[in-house]
Write an enzyme that holds these catalytic residues in place. Structure first.
Site, PDB file in Angstrom:
ATOM      1  N   GLU A 134       1.057  -1.132  -0.245  1.00 11.09           N
ATOM      2  CA  GLU A 134       0.090  -0.087   0.062  1.00 11.09           C
ATOM      3  C   GLU A 134       0.777   1.116   0.023  1.00 11.09           C
ATOM      4  O   GLU A 134       0.707   2.194  -0.851  1.00 11.09           O
ATOM      5  CB  GLU A 134      -0.967  -0.091   1.311  1.00 11.09           C
ATOM      6  CG  GLU A 134      -1.589   1.376   1.482  1.00 11.09           C
ATOM      7  CD  GLU A 134      -1.720   1.561   2.789  1.00 11.09           C
ATOM      8  OE1 GLU A 134      -1.187   2.817   3.009  1.00 11.09           O
ATOM      9  OE2 GLU A 134      -2.151   1.045   3.882  1.00 11.09           O
ATOM     10  N   GLU A 165       6.861   3.369  11.500  1.00  9.86           N
ATOM     11  CA  GLU A 165       5.462   3.277  11.671  1.00  9.86           C
ATOM     12  C   GLU A 165       4.957   2.321  12.666  1.00  9.86           C
ATOM     13  O   GLU A 165       4.288   2.504  13.789  1.00  9.86           O
ATOM     14  CB  GLU A 165       4.532   2.784  10.419  1.00  9.86           C
ATOM     15  CG  GLU A 165       3.015   3.216  10.697  1.00  9.86           C
ATOM     16  CD  GLU A 165       2.214   2.938   9.505  1.00  9.86           C
ATOM     17  OE1 GLU A 165       2.756   2.702   8.344  1.00  9.86           O
ATOM     18  OE2 GLU A 165       1.143   2.778   9.525  1.00  9.86           O
TER      19      GLU A 165
END
Lengths: 442, 459
Positions: free
Chosen positions: B72, B149
Site C-alpha cells: 500500500e 510506523e
C-alpha cells in the site's frame, strides 16, 4: 487499520465555505443580544450547534490547576433533578449528542439533535450548562478518572514531550502546565471549586455560537435566548499574555522505549498579525502540507527516518508558538533532528521558490471549498472563524489573499518568524548520537 | 475517561450501524468485473473517490506478514507513467488530499477532490493498479518508513503490544492472529518478490470495488469508470478467498503482560464471535446490540454495575464489529478503580455478565438504543465519506449492497431474546482470551506501598 499517513490537524486558517456557499452565512441576532452565525440547510432534518466560551482552562485560579477540566467533565454527570445516568438516558431517548471539551483558550460544547426533538435537546443542553449539580458521587467518580489519566500521562511519550516543551516555552503561565492538573491539585479540588470554575468559564460575555442545518434564523434566535439567558453575564478576566522566550538546544526526558518522540519549536505569530497569512503559507511549504512539504520529503521520503513529521502554527490567544513533531528510532532520531534544523535554517536563509509558492497556492485555494462538506464541519468552521476575529465576508476574500502573496512576502516572513538558533527540541526516549550529530560544523 | 476509552476502543473498533438512504445509492458492475457503488450528495461540489481491493493482511502468505501494508505504501512510489511521489503531488496540485489504509480484509486508496477532477483521479488509480514500477532504493527507504510506523504505533505503546499478543492468543491458526503491520522480524525481510507476488495476485479490476461519493450522478461515474477502468483486463485466476479455518477451541487462554510503561492496568476479555454473512446478519445484529446494551455509554449494564452500583471500575466497555470476512471477536474491558486488583475486576465483570443473563435486557434501554440507530440514518447522510467507507468495508468483507441496505432493519428486528441467546452462545470460556496488562511486579509493589503509605505508618 493502518493508515499510510495519519493526518495531524494543523491550525486551520480561520476558514469558511466556498465562494458560492459563503452567501449562505447569516448573522443572527437574538432579542436578548446573543449573536450566531448560521448556515441554513434544510435537506437533512437535524442541526449541528457549536458553542465556544473563550478563556478555557487558562482561567484556572492559583492552586486550582485542573478545575476547569474537571468541571467540564462534570457537566454531563448530573444537572437539574437528573443524575448522570438520568441525563444520559434522556439524551439517548431523543438521540441527541452532546460533547463538552476543554482547551487552553476555550471550552467547546458541540451538540447534534434531530429537528423533531429540538426543544427537548435544547432543554437538556441548557440544564447541563446552567444547573449542573456537581454531586459528591459524580465528583468522586470523575475525579478518579482524571487521576487515572494523570497517572497514565507520566508514562506516555507524546504527553511527556508536549509537557516538556510547554514548560520550556511558557514557564509559570497556565500554558506551561497541563490543564488536566496534577495529582495533588486535582485531589484537592472541592465542589465549591467546581461552582467557581463554572462561573469563571461559562458566561454570556465570552460565548460564540454557530449552527448549520435544519433551522431558520428565527428559530435559532429563540434557541439562543432559551439556552443562554440564564448564564451569568460575566466570567473571570482573561489571563495575562506570556512572552515566549525559547532557548535553542535539546531537552532529553529519559524514557525506556525504542522510538524517541520529539516536540520542537519556538515563538510563533499571533492570529491577528498582518503576517499571519504569509506565515501560514510558508509553513505549508516547510512542514504543514502533507507529503509535498519539505520536512516530509527530507526526513521521511528521502531518508526513511520517520513515519511522520509535521510543523504547525499554534496562535494561542496569549502566547503564540510555532511547533512541530517527529518520532524516530532512538539510534536515528539524532539525524532526524539535524535534518529538521537544517531545513529550518535553509527556509530562513533561502526562503521558497516561485514554483513552491505556486504549488502551495493551487493546493490551498483548491482545498479550501472541500473543507465544507457537512453540516457538522461547517458549524465547527463558523464558530472557529468567530474566535479568530474574522468576518463572514472573509470566505469571499480568503482565496484572493492567498493568491496575492508573493515570494518576497513569504521570504520576509520566513526570516522574521524562523529562528534556527532558538529552535528547541523536547525529546522523550533513549536518543543516541544527539551531541555528535547536532554539533556545529557537521 | 475519553483517553482510556479511545485507547481500548482503538483496539476493538466499535460497531457502526448507520447507513445511507437507499435512494442515495446506485450500484453496477463493469464488464471486467469491477463493482461500482455511487453515493450521491449534491450539497457541495466535492467527491470522494475510493478504490478498495478484496485483499488485506489476512490474505498474505505465511511468513511474509506486513506485505499488504508495505505494498500500500509502495503504490505511492511510482509507476511506468508516474515518478515516485508524483501521484500525491498531482492530487495536491488539484487542491485534493489522498491517502490509503490496510486492514485484514481489504486495502483501500482514496482521494478527496473537487467534483470535476474525478476522471483524473480514476486515470491515476487505474494506472497504479497495473503499472507499478519500483526502484530498489525506494523499496529500502519505504521499508524503513513502515518500520518507524510500527515503532510509533506498536513498539512505543504497551497497549498496542498487548493487543498483538491477545490477538495471537485468540486466533490459534487463522491469520487474524497476525498483526496487519506485520511482525517486526518479517517486516525487516520484506522485498520486491513478496510485494510483486501480492500485487500480481490481487490487484485486478475483478478484485476491486470502486466507491464514489459526493456531487456526481451514477451516469457520470459510469462513463468515467468505463473510460478509465474499463480497458483493464480481469485476472482469471481470482477465485473465492481461501483462508485456513480455526480449529475448535478447547481451552481458554489467559495472558499476563507486564511493561514498565503501564501506569493504568486493565483487563480485557474477548471471545470468538460470528461476523455478518451475506443474507444472514441476524446473529451479528444481536451481537451489535449486545455490545451497546453491555458497554454503550453511561446507561449501559457494565457501567451501571461496575461504576454506579459498585465502585469497581473507572471505565468499562464492550466491543463488537460484525463487518469482517471471517469470524471475529466480541470484547469487554474493565479499567479497575484504585485499590481494585485485576483479579477482582475480572471477577466483577464475570458477575455482572452473569447477573445480566439472569435479569435480561432492560426494554427501555433497548428502545433507546433502537431509536438512536434510527436517528443514525439521518445523521449519516451528513457524512458521505463515512458512508463510502461503510460500503467499501462491507463489500470487501463478503457482504453485498443488499446486505448493507437491509442492515438497519435487521437491527430493528432484534429482540431481547435474540440478544440473550447470542450472549449465551458467544460467552464460551473455551474460546476466550483473558488478558491483564500491568506494570512489572516491583513497580506495582512500590506503587502499592506508596499509595498505602499513610496506612503503613502505624505498623
Amino acid at each position: 487499520m493502518m493508515m499510510r499517513f495519519a493526518l495531524i490537524a494543523g491550525i486551520a486558517l480561520g476558514a469558511a465555505t466556498t465562494a458560492q456557499a459563503a452567501t449562505d452565512i447569516q448573522t443572527v441576532e437574538s432579542e436578548n443580544g446573543f449573536t450566531a452565525w448560521l448556515a441554513e440547510e434544510h435537506s437533512i432534518p437535524f442541526v449541528a450547534l457549536e458553542l465556544r466560551f473563550r478563556g478555557g482552562a487558562s482561567l484556572d485560579e492559583e492552586g486550582k490547576r485542573g478545575a476547569t477540566n474537571l468541571m467540564v467533565g462534570l457537566l454531563e454527570e448530573g444537572s437539574g433533578d437528573m443524575d448522570a445516568r438520568g441525563f444520559a438516558a434522556a439524551a439517548e431517548s431523543i438521540a441527541a449528542n452532546f460533547s463538552y471539551d476543554v482547551g487552553d483558550d476555550a471550552v467547546a460544547v458541540s451538540a447534534r439533535f434531530l429537528t423533531e426533538t429540538r426543544d427537548e435537546a435544547v432543554d437538556l443542553l441548557r440544564q447541563s450548562l446552567v444547573e449542573p449539580t456537581f454531586s459528591e458521587t459524580a465528583l468522586e467518580r470523575v475525579r478518579a478518572q482524571v487521576l487515572s489519566s494523570i497517572r497514565s500521562d507520566v508514562t506516555d511519550p507524546d504527553t511527556l514531550a508536549a509537557e516538556s516543551f510547554a514548560k520550556a516555552a511558557f514557564g509559570d503561565h497556565p500554558y506551561g502546565s497541563p490543564y488536566i492538573g496534577s495529582l495533588e491539585s486535582v485531589a484537592a479540588l472541592t465542589r465549591e471549586d467546581m461552582q467557581t470554575a463554572l462561573h469563571n468559564a461559562i458566561a454570556q460575555d465570552r460565548v460564540y455560537v454557530s449552527a448549520a442545518g435544519d433551522i431558520t434564523p428565527e428559530e435559532l434566535s429563540q434557541l439562543m435566548d432559551d439556552l443562554l439567558s440564564d448564564l451569568p453575564e460575566t466570567g473571570a478576566p482573561m489571563p495575562e499574555d506570556v512572552d515566549v522566550q525559547m532557548q535553542g538546544g535539546e531537552t532529553v526526558v529519559p524514557f525506556d522505549t525504542p522510538q524517541s518522540t520529539v516536540v520542537f519549536g519556538h515563538e510563533g505569530i499571533a492570529r491577528d498579525d498582518p503576517d499571519f497569512f504569509a506565515a501560514y503559507v510558508m509553513n505549508h511549504i516547510l512542514g504543514g502540507g502533507g507529503f509535498e512539504a519539505r520536512l516530509m520529503q527530507e526526513v521521511r521520503e528521502k531518508r526513511g527516518l520517520t513515519y511522520g513529521v509535521y510543523s504547525y502554527l499554534v496562535p494561542k490567544d496569549h502566547g503564540p508558538v510555532y511547533m512541530g513533531r517527529v518520532a524516530s528510532a532512538n539510534d536515528r532520531v539524532g539525524e532526524a533532528v539535524q535534518v529538521i534544523r537544517d531545513e529550518w535554517a535553509r527556509m530562513a536563509e533561502e526562503g521558497v521558490t516561485e514554483e513552491e509558492l505556486e504549488r502551495a497556492k493551487t493546493y490551498l485555494t483548491g482545498a479550501y471549498p472541500l473543507r465544507f462538506d457537512s453540516n457538522a464541519a461547517i458549524a465547527g468552521i463558523l464558530v472557529g472563524m468567530q474566535l479568530d476575529g474574522l468576518d463572514p465576508e472573509y470566505v469571499l476574500t480568503r482565496n484572493d489573499k492567498v493568491e496575492a502573496l508573493t515570494v518576497e512576502d513569504i521570504n520576509r516572513v520566513a526570516k522574521r518568524l524562523l529562528k534556527p538558533e532558538a529552535l528547541h527540541f523536547a525529546i522523550v526516549g533513549q536518543p543516541e548520537g544527539l551531541q555528535e550529530v547536532s554539533a556545529p560544523g557537521q | 475517561m475519553s483517553r482510556i476509552a479511545a485507547l481500548i476502543a482503538a483496539a476493538c473498533a466499535l460497531a457502526a450501524p448507520a447507513l445511507a438512504q437507499e435512494d442515495q445509492v446506485t450500484t453496477f458492475e463493469l464488464d471486467n468485473g469491477m463493482d461500482v457503488v455511487v453515493i450521491e450528495d449534491h450539497r457541495v461540489p466535492v467527491v470522494v473517490h475510493m478504490l478498495w481491493y478484496r485483499a488485506g493482511a489476512a490474505d498474505e502468505e505465511k511468513g511474509s506478514s506486513g506485505v499488504a501494508h508495505y505494498l500500500e505504501h509502495l503504490l505511492f512510489r511510482g509507476t511506468e507513467n508516474l515518478e515516485p511521489g508524483e501521484f500525491s503531488e498531482i492530487v495536491a496540485a488539484n487542491g485534493g488530499t489522498d491517502n490509503a489504509f490496510t486492514s485484514y480484509d481489504y486495502t483501500a486508496y482514496f482521494q478527496r477532490v473537487a467534483a470535476d477532477r474525478l476522471g483524473l483521479m480514476m486515470g491515476m488509480e487505474a494506472d497504479r493498479m497495473v503499472n507499478l514500477k519500483l526502484a530498489q532504493e525506494d523499496l529500502d527507504t519505504e521499508r524503513e518508513v513502515v518500520i518507524e510506523e510500527r515503532n510509533m504505533r506498536v513498539e512505543n505503546d504497551p497497549g498496542s503490544l498487548f493487543r498483538e499478543q491477545r490477538s495471537a492468543a485468540q486466533f490459534i491458526h487463522h491469520p487474524y492472529g497476525t498483526p496487519v503491520i506485520g511482525w517486526r522480524h518479517e517486516m525487516e525481510q520484506m522485498d520486491l518478490p513478496d510485494v510483486r507476488a501480492f500485487y500480481d495476485r490481487f490487484y485486478a479490476p475483478n478484485n476491486a470495488v470502486l466507491v464514489v461519493a459526493g456531487d456526481v450522478t451514477p451516469d457520470e461515474v459510469r462513463t468515467l469508470a468505463n473510460a478509465n477502468y474499463g480497458p483493464l483486463h480481469a485476472n482469471p485466476d481470482i477465485g473465492p478467498r481461501e483462508r485456513v479455518v480455526e480449529p475448535e477451541h478447547l481451552a481458554e487462554r489467559r495472558i499476563i503482560m507486564r511493561d514498565a510503561r503501564v501506569s493504568q492496568p486493565y483487563v480485557m476479555r474477548s471471545y470468538i464471535a460470528p461476523e455478518r454473512d451475506a443474507g444472514d446478519q441476524k446473529k451479528a445484529a444481536a451481537l451489535t446490540l449486545l455490545a451497546e446494551v453491555l458497554g454503550g455509554g453511561q446507561t449501559s449494564v457494565l457501567n451501571r454495575k461496575l461504576q454506579f452500583e459498585t465502585q469497581n471500575a473507572i471505565y468499562t466497555g464492550a466491543f463488537y464489529d460484525g463487518t469482517s470476512y471471517d469470524d471475529t471477536t466480541f470484547g469487554m474491558a474493565v479499567v479497575p478503580a484504585e485499590g481494585v486488583s485485576l483479579e477482582e475486576a475480572e471477577e466483577a465483570l464475570d458477575t455482572a455478565v452473569a447477573e445480566f443473563l439472569e435479569e435480561g435486557v432492560d426494554s427501555e434501554q433497548l428502545d433507546r438504543i433502537k431509536f438512536q440507530l434510527k436517528a443514525q440514518l439521518t445523521y449519516a447522510r451528513d457524512d458521505v465519506n463515512n458512508l463510502a467507507r461503510r460500503y467499501g468495508a462491507a463489500l470487501t468483507s463478503g457482504l453485498t449492497v443488499e446486505d448493507v441496505q437491509a442492515w438497519p432493519q435487521v437491527l430493528q428486528d432484534v429482540t431481547e431474546e435474540d440478544i440473550l441467546a447470542a450472549a449465551r452462545e458467544v460467552f464460551d470460556r473455551d474460546s476466550s482470551v483473558t488478558g491483564y496488562l500491568m506494570a512489572p511486579e516491583a513497580d506495582a509493589q512500590t506503587e502499592q506501598i506508596d499509595s498505602n503509605a499513610d496506612a503503613e505508618v502505624g505498623q
